[in-house]
Design an enzyme around this catalytic site. Structure first.
Site, PDB file in Angstrom:
ATOM      1  N   LYS A  39       6.504   1.503   3.931  1.00 48.63           N
ATOM      2  CA  LYS A  39       5.651   0.504   4.788  1.00 48.63           C
ATOM      3  C   LYS A  39       6.305   0.191   5.991  1.00 48.63           C
ATOM      4  O   LYS A  39       7.613   0.008   6.159  1.00 48.63           O
ATOM      5  CB  LYS A  39       5.861  -0.854   3.960  1.00 48.63           C
ATOM      6  CG  LYS A  39       5.221  -2.006   4.579  1.00 48.63           C
ATOM      7  CD  LYS A  39       5.071  -3.255   3.944  1.00 48.63           C
ATOM      8  CE  LYS A  39       6.160  -4.286   4.004  1.00 48.63           C
ATOM      9  NZ  LYS A  39       6.018  -4.907   5.295  1.00 48.63           N
ATOM     10  N   LYS A  68      -1.315  -6.067  10.086  1.00 48.77           N
ATOM     11  CA  LYS A  68      -1.803  -7.326   9.821  1.00 48.77           C
ATOM     12  C   LYS A  68      -2.899  -7.787  11.120  1.00 48.77           C
ATOM     13  O   LYS A  68      -2.539  -8.704  11.915  1.00 48.77           O
ATOM     14  CB  LYS A  68      -1.131  -8.635   9.792  1.00 48.77           C
ATOM     15  CG  LYS A  68      -0.042  -8.267   8.479  1.00 48.77           C
ATOM     16  CD  LYS A  68       0.679  -9.631   8.295  1.00 48.77           C
ATOM     17  CE  LYS A  68       1.587  -9.515   7.055  1.00 48.77           C
ATOM     18  NZ  LYS A  68       2.689  -8.843   7.078  1.00 48.77           N
ATOM     19  N   THR A  75     -12.117  -4.985  19.012  1.00 47.75           N
ATOM     20  CA  THR A  75     -10.549  -4.464  19.147  1.00 47.75           C
ATOM     21  C   THR A  75      -9.858  -4.059  18.005  1.00 47.75           C
ATOM     22  O   THR A  75      -9.150  -2.845  17.935  1.00 47.75           O
ATOM     23  CB  THR A  75      -9.653  -5.620  19.671  1.00 47.75           C
ATOM     24  OG1 THR A  75     -10.584  -6.096  20.914  1.00 47.75           O
ATOM     25  CG2 THR A  75      -8.236  -5.362  20.073  1.00 47.75           C
TER      26      THR A  75
HETATM   27  O1  C5P Z   1      11.754  -7.156  -1.044  1.00 45.99           O
HETATM   28  P1  C5P Z   1      11.804  -7.794   0.511  1.00 45.99           P
HETATM   29  O2  C5P Z   1      11.846  -9.238   0.253  1.00 45.99           O
HETATM   30  O3  C5P Z   1      12.995  -7.301   1.208  1.00 45.99           O
HETATM   31  O4  C5P Z   1      10.383  -7.232   1.389  1.00 45.99           O
HETATM   32  C1  C5P Z   1      10.219  -7.799   2.412  1.00 45.99           C
HETATM   33  C2  C5P Z   1       9.010  -7.162   3.348  1.00 45.99           C
HETATM   34  O5  C5P Z   1       7.830  -7.707   2.277  1.00 45.99           O
HETATM   35  C3  C5P Z   1       9.001  -7.353   4.447  1.00 45.99           C
HETATM   36  O6  C5P Z   1       8.510  -6.291   5.207  1.00 45.99           O
HETATM   37  C4  C5P Z   1       7.895  -8.621   4.477  1.00 45.99           C
HETATM   38  O7  C5P Z   1       7.191  -8.326   5.918  1.00 45.99           O
HETATM   39  C5  C5P Z   1       7.028  -8.078   3.612  1.00 45.99           C
HETATM   40  N1  C5P Z   1       6.199  -9.267   2.871  1.00 45.99           N
HETATM   41  C6  C5P Z   1       6.819 -10.275   2.468  1.00 45.99           C
HETATM   42  N2  C5P Z   1       6.033 -11.597   2.103  1.00 45.99           N
HETATM   43  C7  C5P Z   1       4.581 -11.503   2.255  1.00 45.99           C
HETATM   44  C8  C5P Z   1       4.225 -10.307   2.682  1.00 45.99           C
HETATM   45  C9  C5P Z   1       4.979  -9.256   3.162  1.00 45.99           C
HETATM   46  O8  C5P Z   1       8.076 -10.455   2.182  1.00 45.99           O
HETATM   47  N3  C5P Z   1       3.921 -12.563   1.889  1.00 45.99           N
END
Ligand code: C5P
Length: 250
Positions: A39, A68, A75
């Site tokens: 990601k 996102k 756009t």
């Molecule tokens: O597993 P960890 O908490 O380290 O994962 C964090 C990742 O997951 C980040 O890239 C964050 O942007 C993404 N994320 C999140 N919660 C959300 C959506 C995405 O933590 N609701």
């Protein structure tokens, strides 16, 4: 193109939450045999640019571009077309951008993919950021619904507008499956094995329970990236997912 992956490795998504190409490359090289999708979020992309996509492709792995998008339809569609040309496998848009934004984006993504001889990336919808709570929803956005009903409404808009799936908390999966059907892709962050620390996540779910619930893609970051031995941590997560997959198949 992957839609609904069957094995543990292909279901595991690792966020590259770092600032430099060197750090990203180290993670990808070390973990590519354990991870199906890397990601790339705004932090890394705004630092290193499109070269990051090429680096991951050269290592033979899929990319989820976590940008996102939320803007006027034209756009978002034009930015999405650029991502299609770069060959990402997934990207996401805010469902609150509305059905017009989503359908315009999907149409141009489809046309661009066709003209480049590529498959259209899967486009996933973001419901409500986890940084929003009920108070912010009610007092700042003046939305008179409880969070669960609001998320459920956005999931229905996502499905109706033609999105391929949604990003959600694993705790919401049964409701999303009921609202949107079994073929809707569900990707979940906030996954925490019992042996790891929770960090800033709320409503965490273990890899085992996420797989049992029918989550298609599990985003697991810090439990792996902050571990002393990252490969062993990734293998432990995969083992737990594999056991749950076998249990579900029985
Ligand atoms: O597993 P960890 O908490 O380290 O994962 C964090 C990742 O997951 C980040 O890239 C964050 O942007 C993404 N994320 C999140 N919660 C959300 C959506 C995405 O933590 N609701």
């Amino acid at each position: 193109m992957i839609g609904k992956p069957k094995n543990a490795r292909d279901k595991l998504v690792l966020p590259l939450d770092v600032n430099t190409m060197e750090e990203a490359k180290e993670l990808v090289t070390e973990l590519k045999d354990y991870v199906g999708v890397f990601k790339v979020g705004l932090q890394l992309y705004t630092s290193v640019g499109p070269d990051i996509i090429k680096m991951i492709q050269d290592e033979g792995r899929e990319i989820f571009f976590d940008g996102k998008f939320h803007d006027i339809p034209n756009t978002v569609a034009k930015a999405s077309a650029n991502l299609v040309k770069q060959g990402v496998t997934f990207f996401n848009v805010h469902i609150t951008g509305g059905s017009k934004m989503i359908s315009t984006c999907l149409k141009l993504a489809r046309e661009t993919a066709k003209s480049c001889g590529l498959e259209r990336p899967k486009v996933l919808g973001v419901t409500l950021l986890t940084s929003f709570g009920q108070r912010t929803l009610t007092e700042e956005l003046l939305i008179n619904l409880n969070i669960d009903d609001y998320v459920s409404q956005l999931a229905k808009v996502a499905k109706k507008s033609g999105l391929d799936g949604i990003i959600a908390s694993a705790t919401d999966v049964p409701k999303i499956k009921k609202d949107c059907g079994d073929d809707f892709i569900i990707l979940c962050p906030a996954i925490r094995p019992t042996w790891s620390v929770v960090n800033d996540q709320i409503r965490v779910v273990t890899p085992r329970d996420a797989v049992r619930a029918g989550v298609d893609y599990l985003v697991v970051g810090r439990p792996i990236t902050s571990a002393k031995d990252r490969v062993s941590a990734a293998q432990l997560v995969l083992d737990e997912m594999q056991e749950a997959l076998e249990e579900v198949a029985r």
